[in-house]
Design a protein around this motif. Sequence first.
Motif, PDB file in Angstrom:
ATOM      1  N   ALA A 141       3.979  -5.209  -5.816  1.00  0.00           N
ATOM      2  CA  ALA A 141       3.214  -3.966  -5.786  1.00  0.00           C
ATOM      3  C   ALA A 141       2.473  -3.717  -7.090  1.00  0.00           C
ATOM      4  O   ALA A 141       1.548  -2.911  -7.142  1.00  0.00           O
ATOM      5  CB  ALA A 141       4.129  -2.783  -5.460  1.00  0.00           C
TER       6      ALA A 141
ATOM      7  N   MET B 129      -2.182   0.411 -11.176  1.00  0.00           N
ATOM      8  CA  MET B 129      -1.618   0.513  -9.838  1.00  0.00           C
ATOM      9  C   MET B 129      -2.263   1.685  -9.118  1.00  0.00           C
ATOM     10  O   MET B 129      -2.541   1.611  -7.906  1.00  0.00           O
ATOM     11  CB  MET B 129      -0.106   0.666  -9.927  1.00  0.00           C
TER      12      MET B 129
ATOM     13  N   THR C  99       0.832  -1.205   0.000  1.00  0.00           N
ATOM     14  CA  THR C  99       0.000   0.000   0.000  1.00  0.00           C
ATOM     15  C   THR C  99       0.865   1.252   0.000  1.00  0.00           C
ATOM     16  O   THR C  99       0.613   2.208  -0.750  1.00  0.00           O
ATOM     17  CB  THR C  99      -0.940   0.004   1.217  1.00  0.00           C
TER      18      THR C  99
ATOM     19  N   GLN D  17       3.991   1.493  -1.008  1.00  0.00           N
ATOM     20  CA  GLN D  17       4.708   1.592  -2.281  1.00  0.00           C
ATOM     21  C   GLN D  17       3.825   2.183  -3.373  1.00  0.00           C
ATOM     22  O   GLN D  17       4.254   3.049  -4.146  1.00  0.00           O
ATOM     23  CB  GLN D  17       5.197   0.203  -2.700  1.00  0.00           C
ATOM     24  N   ARG D  18       2.578   1.700  -3.441  1.00  0.00           N
ATOM     25  CA  ARG D  18       1.684   2.197  -4.488  1.00  0.00           C
ATOM     26  C   ARG D  18       1.341   3.663  -4.266  1.00  0.00           C
ATOM     27  O   ARG D  18       1.282   4.450  -5.225  1.00  0.00           O
ATOM     28  CB  ARG D  18       0.437   1.316  -4.559  1.00  0.00           C
TER      29      ARG D  18
ATOM     30  N   ALA E 230      -4.467   1.671  -5.766  1.00  0.00           N
ATOM     31  CA  ALA E 230      -4.239   2.566  -4.633  1.00  0.00           C
ATOM     32  C   ALA E 230      -5.524   3.287  -4.243  1.00  0.00           C
ATOM     33  O   ALA E 230      -5.778   3.538  -3.051  1.00  0.00           O
ATOM     34  CB  ALA E 230      -3.145   3.572  -4.988  1.00  0.00           C
TER      35      ALA E 230
END
Length: 370
Positions: A254, A188, A158, A160-161, A192
């Motif tokens: 991710a 992505m 989470t 990272q995104r 998110a």
Amino acid sequence: MRRRDLLAGLSLSALAGSACGREPTPAPPGMAGMLDQARAAAEAPALGAVVVHREGVVWSDVAGVRRRGGEEPVALEDRWHLGSNTKAMTALTYARLVEAGGAAGDAPLGDIFPTVAIDPAWTGVTLEPFMAHRAGLLDAGHLDGWYATARSDPRSLTEQRLALVDRALSTPPNGAPGKYAYGNLNYMLVGAAIEQITGQPAEPAIAEQVFQPLGLASAGWGAPPEPSPWGHRNLFGQLIPMDPASPGADNPLALGPAGTAHMRLSDYGRWLRVFLGGGPEGYVSDENLARLTRPWPDATSTYALGWGVAPRAAWAGTGPGLVHEGSNTMWRCAALVAPARGLAAAVIANRDTDDCAPLAARLIEMAGQV
């Protein structure tokens, strides 16, 4: 190039044959044994296929071995990597959240990502342009170098995104808004957004909205764990089996909402049936299903929300077809849905090959003649 995700131009070359093959379900005329011949033509260690209609499976089969150089045959209960065919699942997850009242379909990015300092150029933009790859967000410039470092990133998926979203939205679009430009970062970002809405990582949120209600018990993320086929990397013309326990066996985790799901052929067939009107009663409204599969923003486009649209494909019959392919360069999954024929097919190989989509088209045509 770290990743390739393709919407292939579909040729309809015949792949029927009479090579010996297993027939776990009764095969329509001409299908018996054809999968092993197709596997050999594709030079793939293994190939799996499923054909479905609204009520269930028409035919399914597998051929080959789980990894090059091995002797263990693939089995129907094995799991296969779907690549970017995951995107349609992410799009449907968001649509279900909207339908349930947990999200607003026309919510601007500023409402979805309140902690991100969004550049004024993104003002008023909603998630639909991202799901249609027309928001002006390009992977190039944002994911350069990311594939090489993401696996060692200690942050949660989470986090990272959201960091990627912050980087992308804090500057103006690096592409042309309104122009189709396929990219993983779009989904992505949608993943998110789902995390912001649900308060949980995208993967369990997608499981709650797609895997669980559809009974896709074999679904998971990343390279399919053993016992299952291994993906194969093509290194200077040599196929190298990739141990699923190795981080290099799939894209960084991710990337999940854009393309790391896996499942059995039977479960993937159950997913495809949703787009033939064969999902559980009340699972998704006709309005939402139409919105997800309608060319965006208008009929001149050949991409909807998570699906490519083939308006005049012979395999689709009298109406438009849905098509998508996914590859992490070690697998290839091709899925075709022909609503006018009431049929869908998927073909998956544990190597990257252009042979899957033409075979899926041929299977739909053959099943439609029965």
